[in-house]
Design a protein around this motif. Structure first.
Motif, PDB file in Angstrom:
ATOM      1  N   SER A  71     -35.874 -17.460  19.598  1.00 14.32           N
ATOM      2  CA  SER A  71     -37.077 -17.960  18.930  1.00 14.32           C
ATOM      3  C   SER A  71     -38.002 -18.651  19.927  1.00 14.32           C
ATOM      4  CB  SER A  71     -36.714 -18.945  17.824  1.00 14.32           C
ATOM      5  OG  SER A  71     -36.188 -20.142  18.397  1.00 14.32           O
ATOM      6  N   ALA A  72     -39.232 -18.911  19.471  1.00 15.28           N
ATOM      7  CA  ALA A  72     -40.192 -19.637  20.301  1.00 15.28           C
ATOM      8  C   ALA A  72     -39.700 -21.049  20.589  1.00 15.28           C
ATOM      9  CB  ALA A  72     -41.546 -19.669  19.599  1.00 15.28           C
ATOM     10  N   ARG A  73     -38.931 -21.628  19.656  1.00 18.63           N
ATOM     11  CA  ARG A  73     -38.393 -22.970  19.876  1.00 18.63           C
ATOM     12  C   ARG A  73     -37.400 -22.972  21.046  1.00 18.63           C
ATOM     13  NH1 ARG A  73     -38.754 -27.229  16.880  1.00 18.63           N
ATOM     14  NH2 ARG A  73     -39.494 -26.009  15.104  1.00 18.63           N
ATOM     15  N   ASP A  74     -36.597 -21.898  21.158  1.00 10.73           N
ATOM     16  CA  ASP A  74     -35.661 -21.788  22.282  1.00 10.73           C
ATOM     17  C   ASP A  74     -36.420 -21.756  23.605  1.00 10.73           C
ATOM     18  OD1 ASP A  74     -33.497 -21.605  20.507  1.00 10.73           O
ATOM     19  OD2 ASP A  74     -33.736 -19.437  20.317  1.00 10.73           O
ATOM     20  N   ASN A 126     -42.921 -12.074  17.803  1.00 10.19           N
ATOM     21  CA  ASN A 126     -42.817 -11.371  16.525  1.00 10.19           C
ATOM     22  C   ASN A 126     -44.222 -11.223  15.937  1.00 10.19           C
ATOM     23  OD1 ASN A 126     -42.390 -10.464  13.904  1.00 10.19           O
ATOM     24  ND2 ASN A 126     -40.488 -11.622  13.668  1.00 10.19           N
ATOM     25  N   HIS A 127     -44.866 -10.097  16.258  1.00 12.70           N
ATOM     26  CA  HIS A 127     -46.252  -9.908  15.826  1.00 12.70           C
ATOM     27  C   HIS A 127     -46.359  -9.736  14.320  1.00 12.70           C
ATOM     28  CE1 HIS A 127     -48.091  -9.801  19.789  1.00 12.70           C
ATOM     29  NE2 HIS A 127     -47.100  -9.023  20.197  1.00 12.70           N
ATOM     30  N   LEU A 128     -45.335  -9.145  13.699  1.00 15.48           N
ATOM     31  CA  LEU A 128     -45.386  -8.990  12.242  1.00 15.48           C
ATOM     32  C   LEU A 128     -45.353 -10.351  11.555  1.00 15.48           C
ATOM     33  CD1 LEU A 128     -43.063  -5.914  11.601  1.00 15.48           C
ATOM     34  CD2 LEU A 128     -45.550  -6.017  11.434  1.00 15.48           C
ATOM     35  N   ALA A 129     -44.503 -11.246  12.063  1.00 16.77           N
ATOM     36  CA  ALA A 129     -44.453 -12.588  11.484  1.00 16.77           C
ATOM     37  C   ALA A 129     -45.762 -13.329  11.722  1.00 16.77           C
ATOM     38  CB  ALA A 129     -43.283 -13.373  12.087  1.00 16.77           C
ATOM     39  N   ARG A 130     -46.325 -13.178  12.919  1.00 17.63           N
ATOM     40  CA  ARG A 130     -47.605 -13.815  13.196  1.00 17.63           C
ATOM     41  C   ARG A 130     -48.696 -13.254  12.291  1.00 17.63           C
ATOM     42  NH1 ARG A 130     -49.666 -14.221  19.314  1.00 17.63           N
ATOM     43  NH2 ARG A 130     -48.127 -15.881  19.286  1.00 17.63           N
TER      44      ARG A 130
END
Length: 331
Positions: A7-10, A52-56
């Protein structure tokens, strides 16, 4: 055991920055210092992180997905145009979804519904063959629409056309200047706006000059159609000495009918002009005089329009072609 997605948090924890900084680093045009960007990119590469472009897209309502609606994928010109569009889309950070419209069943409609389900931002229709209902479906679902070589305008859409009629007129002028007096037109029954405009430009120029021509049109836009029509035309009692073919595939078939089947000389016995400037046209075995499609300009205009604001007024771009002189016509 399923491996947890990075994830971006990682990435933020490894780089020692905030989650917001990671988001900015992977957002085109967002402000982030070079040092911070380098830390984030290094951490992302170490962890194998992918945005994750779909999530964005769920947040921004922009997924970067573009449907490419196309027929005749196996023809050289269509393949070249698809390649150019794919390159431009990738450079713009977008992803193309290919929908093949050659089938006559409802598979195309299903594929388009599936693309819409992924929140596709736009659709580029590459040919005149798919029905207008596909364009309506795209517009109803809020997709930006680009129509290439079609004879229709839709609200907020961009229509990109090539000046096919002018090319037909140029073809007539070139053949008559080469001394050809018995002219013929070779076309298919595809009935697309591009093919019909090329034929119309040629026949209109002939009528204005008071020159009678032989018009032929059968089958698909293919090499075999050109081979069959070339054989038929060149075995007439008074065969043509100048032929304009609405595509290069047709022209290659006509040339092979003349040289291989009937032992005629090109351009000594018959001059031939094509359209598209596919790679085969430049092969020494054909050396076909033809009109070059402005593929790069078409792709540039199509992709550039996807992020341009519109007031709902249809836009139109008309691009010229260029006659490429080779050895299939007497000079």
């Amino acid at each position: 055991m399923t491996k947890r997605q990075v994830s971006a948090r990682d990435v933020a924890e490894l780089a020692g920055v905030s989650r917001t900084a990671v988001s900015r680093a992977f957002t085109p045009g967002a402000s982030v210092s070079p040092e911070t960007r380098q830390k984030i990119e290094t951490a992302a590469e170490t962890l194998g992180y992918q945005v994750n472009h779909l999530a964005r897209g769920l947040i921004t309502a922009r997924t970067g997905l573009v449907a490419l609606i196309c027929a005749e994928l196996n023809t050289p010109h269509r393949s070249a145009l698809l390649a150019a569009l794919s390159d431009r889309l990738q450079a713009a950070g977008k992803v193309g979804l290919l929908i093949n419209t050659d089938r006559s069943d409802d598979s195309v409609a299903r594929a388009l519904r599936q693309a819409i389900a992924y929140r596709t931002d736009a659709a580029i229709v590459l040919s005149g063959m798919p029905g207008s209902s596909l364009a309506e479906t795209c517009l109803r679902n809020g997709m930006r629409l680009v129509l290439i070589n079609r004879d229709e305008e839709r609200p907020g859409s961009l229509l990109i056309r090539v000046d096919d009629a002018d090319a037909g007129r140029q073809a007539f002028a070139a053949l008559t200047a080469a001394g050809c007096r018995r002219l013929a037109l070779v076309n298919s029954l595809a009935g697309t706006a591009s093919l019909e405009d090329r034929a119309r430009g040629f026949t209109t120029a002939a009528a204005e000059a008071g020159v009678e021509i032989v018009e032929t049109a059968v089958g698909q836009t293919s090499y075999q159609t050109g081979l069959d029509l070339g054989t038929r035309l060149l075995t007439r009692p008074a065969p043509p000495d100048g032929i304009f073919c609405t595509t290069d595939l047709l022209a290659c078939g006509v040339m092979d009918a003349a040289r291989t089947r009937l032992r005629l000389d090109v351009p000594g016995d018959v001059s031939v002009i094509g359209f598209d400037d596919i790679p085969q046209a430049g092969w020494e075995s054909y050396a076909l005089t033809t009109f070059r499609q402005p593929i790069d300009e078409i792709a540039d205009a199509a992709v550039a329009s996807l992020d341009t604001e519109t007031d709902g007024t249809p836009q139109r771009v008309v691009l010229p072609t260029r006659l490429i002189w080779r050895a299939s016509i007497r000079r």
